[in-house]
Scaffold this motif. Structure first.
Motif, PDB file in Angstrom:
ATOM      1  N   GLY A   1       0.806  -1.216   0.000  1.00 60.70           N
ATOM      2  CA  GLY A   1       0.000   0.000   0.000  1.00 60.70           C
ATOM      3  C   GLY A   1       0.836   1.260   0.000  1.00 60.70           C
ATOM      4  O   GLY A   1       2.067   1.225  -0.036  1.00 60.70           O
ATOM      5  N   CYS A   2       0.126   2.395   0.064  1.00 58.10           N
ATOM      6  CA  CYS A   2       0.817   3.688   0.012  1.00 58.10           C
ATOM      7  C   CYS A   2      -0.129   4.799   0.435  1.00 58.10           C
ATOM      8  O   CYS A   2      -1.343   4.632   0.463  1.00 58.10           O
ATOM      9  CB  CYS A   2       1.322   3.974  -1.406  1.00 58.10           C
ATOM     10  SG  CYS A   2       0.006   4.013  -2.650  1.00 58.10           S
TER      11      CYS A   2
ATOM     12  N   LEU B   1      -1.015   2.813 -13.044  1.00 60.03           N
ATOM     13  CA  LEU B   1       0.287   2.467 -12.457  1.00 60.03           C
ATOM     14  C   LEU B   1       0.120   1.678 -11.164  1.00 60.03           C
ATOM     15  O   LEU B   1       0.897   0.757 -10.884  1.00 60.03           O
ATOM     16  CB  LEU B   1       1.097   3.739 -12.208  1.00 60.03           C
ATOM     17  CG  LEU B   1       1.637   4.450 -13.444  1.00 60.03           C
ATOM     18  CD1 LEU B   1       2.330   5.749 -13.044  1.00 60.03           C
ATOM     19  CD2 LEU B   1       2.610   3.544 -14.202  1.00 60.03           C
ATOM     20  N   MET B   2      -0.876   2.029 -10.363  1.00 62.17           N
ATOM     21  CA  MET B   2      -1.108   1.278  -9.126  1.00 62.17           C
ATOM     22  C   MET B   2      -1.480  -0.164  -9.426  1.00 62.17           C
ATOM     23  O   MET B   2      -1.029  -1.091  -8.742  1.00 62.17           O
ATOM     24  CB  MET B   2      -2.204   1.954  -8.296  1.00 62.17           C
ATOM     25  CG  MET B   2      -1.778   3.239  -7.614  1.00 62.17           C
ATOM     26  SD  MET B   2      -3.152   3.973  -6.676  1.00 62.17           S
ATOM     27  CE  MET B   2      -2.418   5.544  -6.173  1.00 62.17           C
ATOM     28  N   ARG B   3      -2.280  -0.357 -10.453  1.00 67.61           N
ATOM     29  CA  ARG B   3      -2.621  -1.731 -10.826  1.00 67.61           C
ATOM     30  C   ARG B   3      -1.371  -2.471 -11.278  1.00 67.61           C
ATOM     31  O   ARG B   3      -1.164  -3.641 -10.920  1.00 67.61           O
ATOM     32  CB  ARG B   3      -3.671  -1.747 -11.940  1.00 67.61           C
ATOM     33  CG  ARG B   3      -5.061  -1.288 -11.525  1.00 67.61           C
ATOM     34  CD  ARG B   3      -6.124  -1.770 -12.518  1.00 67.61           C
ATOM     35  NE  ARG B   3      -5.771  -1.462 -13.894  1.00 67.61           N
ATOM     36  CZ  ARG B   3      -6.062  -0.323 -14.522  1.00 67.61           C
ATOM     37  NH1 ARG B   3      -6.715   0.632 -13.865  1.00 67.61           N
ATOM     38  NH2 ARG B   3      -5.708  -0.129 -15.771  1.00 67.61           N
ATOM     39  N   ALA B   4      -0.534  -1.810 -12.057  1.00 73.10           N
ATOM     40  CA  ALA B   4       0.699  -2.446 -12.525  1.00 73.10           C
ATOM     41  C   ALA B   4       1.621  -2.804 -11.364  1.00 73.10           C
ATOM     42  O   ALA B   4       2.336  -3.818 -11.410  1.00 73.10           O
ATOM     43  CB  ALA B   4       1.421  -1.525 -13.507  1.00 73.10           C
ATOM     44  N   ALA B   5       1.600  -1.976 -10.327  1.00 68.10           N
ATOM     45  CA  ALA B   5       2.460  -2.204  -9.164  1.00 68.10           C
ATOM     46  C   ALA B   5       1.841  -3.145  -8.148  1.00 68.10           C
ATOM     47  O   ALA B   5       2.492  -3.487  -7.154  1.00 68.10           O
ATOM     48  CB  ALA B   5       2.788  -0.871  -8.489  1.00 68.10           C
TER      49      ALA B   5
ATOM     50  N   SER C   1      11.488  10.467  -0.890  1.00 66.31           N
ATOM     51  CA  SER C   1      11.299   9.466  -1.934  1.00 66.31           C
ATOM     52  C   SER C   1       9.860   8.960  -1.962  1.00 66.31           C
ATOM     53  O   SER C   1       9.092   9.139  -1.016  1.00 66.31           O
ATOM     54  CB  SER C   1      12.255   8.297  -1.715  1.00 66.31           C
ATOM     55  OG  SER C   1      11.989   7.667  -0.465  1.00 66.31           O
ATOM     56  N   ALA C   2       9.512   8.288  -3.055  1.00 68.12           N
ATOM     57  CA  ALA C   2       8.162   7.764  -3.239  1.00 68.12           C
ATOM     58  C   ALA C   2       8.228   6.557  -4.158  1.00 68.12           C
ATOM     59  O   ALA C   2       9.274   6.248  -4.750  1.00 68.12           O
ATOM     60  CB  ALA C   2       7.239   8.834  -3.815  1.00 68.12           C
ATOM     61  N   MET C   3       7.094   5.869  -4.297  1.00 70.93           N
ATOM     62  CA  MET C   3       7.052   4.721  -5.196  1.00 70.93           C
ATOM     63  C   MET C   3       7.237   5.156  -6.647  1.00 70.93           C
ATOM     64  O   MET C   3       7.893   4.467  -7.430  1.00 70.93           O
ATOM     65  CB  MET C   3       5.736   3.970  -5.001  1.00 70.93           C
ATOM     66  CG  MET C   3       5.582   3.373  -3.610  1.00 70.93           C
ATOM     67  SD  MET C   3       3.952   2.623  -3.305  1.00 70.93           S
ATOM     68  CE  MET C   3       4.106   1.074  -4.201  1.00 70.93           C
TER      69      MET C   3
ATOM     70  N   VAL D   1      10.313  -1.397  -6.958  1.00 69.45           N
ATOM     71  CA  VAL D   1       8.942  -1.456  -6.445  1.00 69.45           C
ATOM     72  C   VAL D   1       8.198  -2.630  -7.075  1.00 69.45           C
ATOM     73  O   VAL D   1       7.501  -3.394  -6.385  1.00 69.45           O
ATOM     74  CB  VAL D   1       8.210  -0.127  -6.714  1.00 69.45           C
ATOM     75  CG1 VAL D   1       6.712  -0.275  -6.467  1.00 69.45           C
ATOM     76  CG2 VAL D   1       8.784   0.994  -5.852  1.00 69.45           C
ATOM     77  N   LEU D   2       8.333  -2.805  -8.380  1.00 73.49           N
ATOM     78  CA  LEU D   2       7.670  -3.923  -9.053  1.00 73.49           C
ATOM     79  C   LEU D   2       8.209  -5.257  -8.551  1.00 73.49           C
ATOM     80  O   LEU D   2       7.448  -6.221  -8.378  1.00 73.49           O
ATOM     81  CB  LEU D   2       7.863  -3.804 -10.567  1.00 73.49           C
ATOM     82  CG  LEU D   2       7.249  -2.572 -11.242  1.00 73.49           C
ATOM     83  CD1 LEU D   2       7.502  -2.626 -12.745  1.00 73.49           C
ATOM     84  CD2 LEU D   2       5.760  -2.456 -10.948  1.00 73.49           C
ATOM     85  N   ASP D   3       9.520  -5.323  -8.310  1.00 81.02           N
ATOM     86  CA  ASP D   3      10.124  -6.550  -7.792  1.00 81.02           C
ATOM     87  C   ASP D   3       9.591  -6.873  -6.404  1.00 81.02           C
ATOM     88  O   ASP D   3       9.282  -8.037  -6.094  1.00 81.02           O
ATOM     89  CB  ASP D   3      11.644  -6.401  -7.772  1.00 81.02           C
ATOM     90  CG  ASP D   3      12.338  -7.670  -7.309  1.00 81.02           C
ATOM     91  OD1 ASP D   3      11.897  -8.771  -7.681  1.00 81.02           O
ATOM     92  OD2 ASP D   3      13.336  -7.561  -6.565  1.00 81.02           O
TER      93      ASP D   3
END
Length: 673
Positions: free
Chosen positions: A20-21, A39-43, A367-369, A383-385
């Motif tokens: 989450g974020c 992008l959230m769905r991708a992540a 920093s951020a996602m 982040v994806l990893d």
């Protein structure tokens, strides 16, 4: 403080290990919101916190509400299958409130008013602030209490981060009322505070004020009570909001704790029962000598607050923060490694501040996602990893951490030990707590962090670092644990005062004299830079004590310094168990040696091998499987003897698990009965 607390922790509002974020959508134009959903769905984002600092947008003028933007975001998140952690929006008052009611502003110990322009520009005890905040919460709860996107409620944000101690007149009146409830009458208060000293006796409640700055040292018992009051005042703010939310919704309610090295003003042992989910914010602190060790301690303490059950990491950073003197990014692989350290120690959710790096404001370099440079970046790929790894670890959600050793930690003892007038300003409570936990971690021992007086029956060994303030009942609990066959290691400056900060007479360590079989006649602190040697070759600094044994055996003595020949480490058989006493601040390796011996005699089982802190091994388990986390912080590959299915890579391990430098591996093994 009446409230509608639930008797059991609520489950996490998602399956598996959640990602989450925080999403501060109000900082971005609406077209960005749609890009962010994709992008959230991708992540693989499961949970998004919104409306954390939304007050001025929701209520731009007193009593005039505008929910249009929040409505849109709630619908967008729901349409994209993302659950919402909905903030009440009360973390910082809007400019119109402090302009019309400057009396809500916080006041520091020197009488200085702190003004708007930052955040948390309010006094927690201000009735005006509370009235306006609760009016907003009522509007938010009514509107979104049954919204299909709502997964949980987020009350305020990091309560007390900046304004925990307020010294204005509203606080003074609330402090007097709190004292009247606590003590009942002035005679009891005068005894508790020792006001015969320095002509401080109070004859009227109106004479009592918060412990504002004085020309001399302030009353230490008053200081401790003011900390207690201030923690309770902020808890009252939480409970008042939570009661409104629970009146309109069945979603779990929480707020984000700050179990970290630089926040000490809130007694979270008292807060935890009021939370439906225990959530913590944690950021690596590069002002510390060993930030990774402090992360592990904070995670263990958060698990303790959760009663051993899974908890949520509400905030961490993908890279650098913006509020330390030197804000360092995370090295390649560190994001995953730090995140899985939290999971290893009990977290079932990992959330970040924040989703998209701000372009403006005080946190624009945090920093951020999604970093300023966008998604064609190494950080976004990490982040994806992480997201993919958490998906592979989903089956261990709900499992618990195995530990047969505990460490006692207490916020009130922290306040009392680090007071203004003490034997040595170089002796700091948290330093000693960290030293003990770090030694256990380097011995490969997983440790629960629990409150004084907790049930210790399931542990083989308990470590008690510098527990300066302790009640009779709490000391009796430790004594009973040892009498029943447990092993305890107590370090210096423990058991010295009762819960009124009154010295226990007859010789230190006061409450633990009989348990430890020693009497300390005098503290003998060391000057900065000075060290002493022990007969064993061990070295120590900061602190020594003029000690004599009564029933204890001497394990080690000072070889030089101000107390040559005096016992420095002792061991006492008490009932069926043993109690060790360490009367000085041993060097790290030497403290580790003492703990190694004590834990060996207690038959403690280490989860992993000894190391210099570069390797951590932690077990989580459920009814059918044990999950072994092997975390390699070092620069060299390591091998860990094990068999089973490794979940990060999907490999079957036959005899030896190889963990490359800077990585984490998680081994699943079936539990045979």
């Amino acid at each position: 403080m009446p409230h509608q607390a639930r008797s059991h922790p609520a489950p996490m509002p998602f399956a598996g290990i959640g990602l989450g974020c925080d999403y501060n959508f109000e900082q971005w134009p609406e077209e960005v919101w749609h890009d962010d959903m994709a992008l959230m769905r991708a992540a693989g984002v499961d949970l998004v916190a919104v409306n954390i600092f939304g007050w001025s947008n929701l209520e731009p003028q007193p009593g005039r509400y505008d929910f249009s933007a929040l409505d849109t975001i709630m619908e967008l998140l729901h349409a994209n299958g993302i659950a919402v952690n909905l903030g009440t929006g009360t973390a910082s008052p809007p400019p119109w409130l402090t302009h019309r009611h400057p009396e809500v502003l916080p006041v520091t110990a020197d009488g200085t008013t702190r003004f708007p322009g930052g955040r948390q520009a309010f006094c927690p005890s201000s009735p005006v602030f509370r009235d306006h905040a609760l009016a907003l919460v009522e509007q938010v709860a009514q509107r979104y209490g049954d919204h299909p996107a709502l997964a949980m409620w987020h009350v305020s944000n990091e309560l007390g981060c900046h304004n925990a101690l307020c010294y204005d007149e509203a606080s003074a009146e609330a402090f007097r009322q709190w004292l009247a409830r606590r003590y009942g009458d002035l005679d009891s208060l005068n005894r508790a505070w020792g006001t015969a000293f320095w002509s401080q006796r109070y004859g009227d409640w109106a004479e009592i004020a918060p412990p504002r700055l004085t020309l001399s040292t302030r009353n230490p018992a008053q200081l401790v009570d003011f900390h207690r009051f201030s923690s309770d005042a902020l808890l009252e703010c939480y409970l008042a909001e939570a009661d409104i939310l629970r009146g309109h919704s069945s979603a779990p309610v929480t707020t984000n704790f700050m179990v970290t090295a630089h926040i000490r003003n809130l007694d979270y042992w008292k807060w935890a029962p009021a939370m439906d989910v225990i959530a913590n914010d944690h950021y690596l602190d590069h002002r510390l000598a060993d930030p990774a060790a402090e992360l592990s301690f904070a995670a263990d303490l958060t698990r303790g607050l959760a009663g051993g059950r899974p908890w949520m990491l509400m905030e961490q950073s993908t890279g650098a923060v913006n509020w330390q003197p030197h804000n360092l990014p995370k090295a390649p692989g560190q994001l995953l490694r730090n995140s899985l350290t939290h999971v290893a120690r009990g977290a079932d959710a990992l959330c970040f501040f924040q989703w998209r790096a701000s372009a403006q404001g005080a946190e624009k370099f945090h920093s951020a996602m999604v970093p300023h440079a966008g998604t064609d970046t190494a950080l976004w790929r990490e982040v994806l990893d992480l997201s993919a790894t958490l998906d592979r670890l989903g089956e261990l959600a709900g499992s618990t951490v195995a530990a047969d050793t505990a460490l006692l930690f207490d916020w009130e003892s922290w306040w009392a030990a680090d007071t203004e007038a003490r034997p040595s300003q170089a002796m700091r409570y948290l330093d000693q707590v960290h030293a003990a936990h770090r030694a256990l971690r380097e011995l490969g021992v997983t440790t629960d962090v629990v409150a004084p007086g907790a049930d210790l029956s399931r542990y083989r060994a308990v470590v008690v670092p510098c527990l300066h303030m302790v009640s009779d009942a709490e000391s009796a609990a430790l004594t009973a644990f040892v009498q029943a066959g447990g092993h305890a290691v107590v370090t210096f400056y423990s058991g010295i005062v009762d819960r009124h900060d009154r010295v226990r007479l007859g010789g230190y360590p006061g409450a633990f004299r009989e348990l430890l079989g020693v009497v300390v006649e005098e503290f003998v602190p060391l000057l900065p830079g000075d060290e002493v040697g022990l007969d064993s070759g061990a070295r120590a600094a900061v602190w020594t004590e003029l000690l004599r044994t009564t029933t204890a055996d001497t394990v080690d003595r000072y070889a030089d310094g101000p107390l040559p020949g005096v016992p420095a480490v002792t061991r006492n058989r008490h009932g069926a168990g043993q109690a060790w006493y360490v009367a000085t601040a041993l060097e790290a390796a030497d403290l580790r040696d003492v703990l190694r011996r004590a834990l060996r005699e207690a038959a403690v089982t280490a989860a992993g091998p000894e190391s210099d802190g570069t390797v951590e091994v932690v077990h989580r388990h459920n009814d059918t499987h044990r999950y072994t986390f092997v975390i390699n912080h070092g620069a060299k590959d390591i091998e860990h003897p094990a068999t089973g299915r490794e979940l990060v890579t999907g490999e079957q391990v036959g005899a030896v698990l190889r963990v490359p430098a800077g990585t984490v591996r998680v081994l699943r093994q079936e539990i045979t009965r």
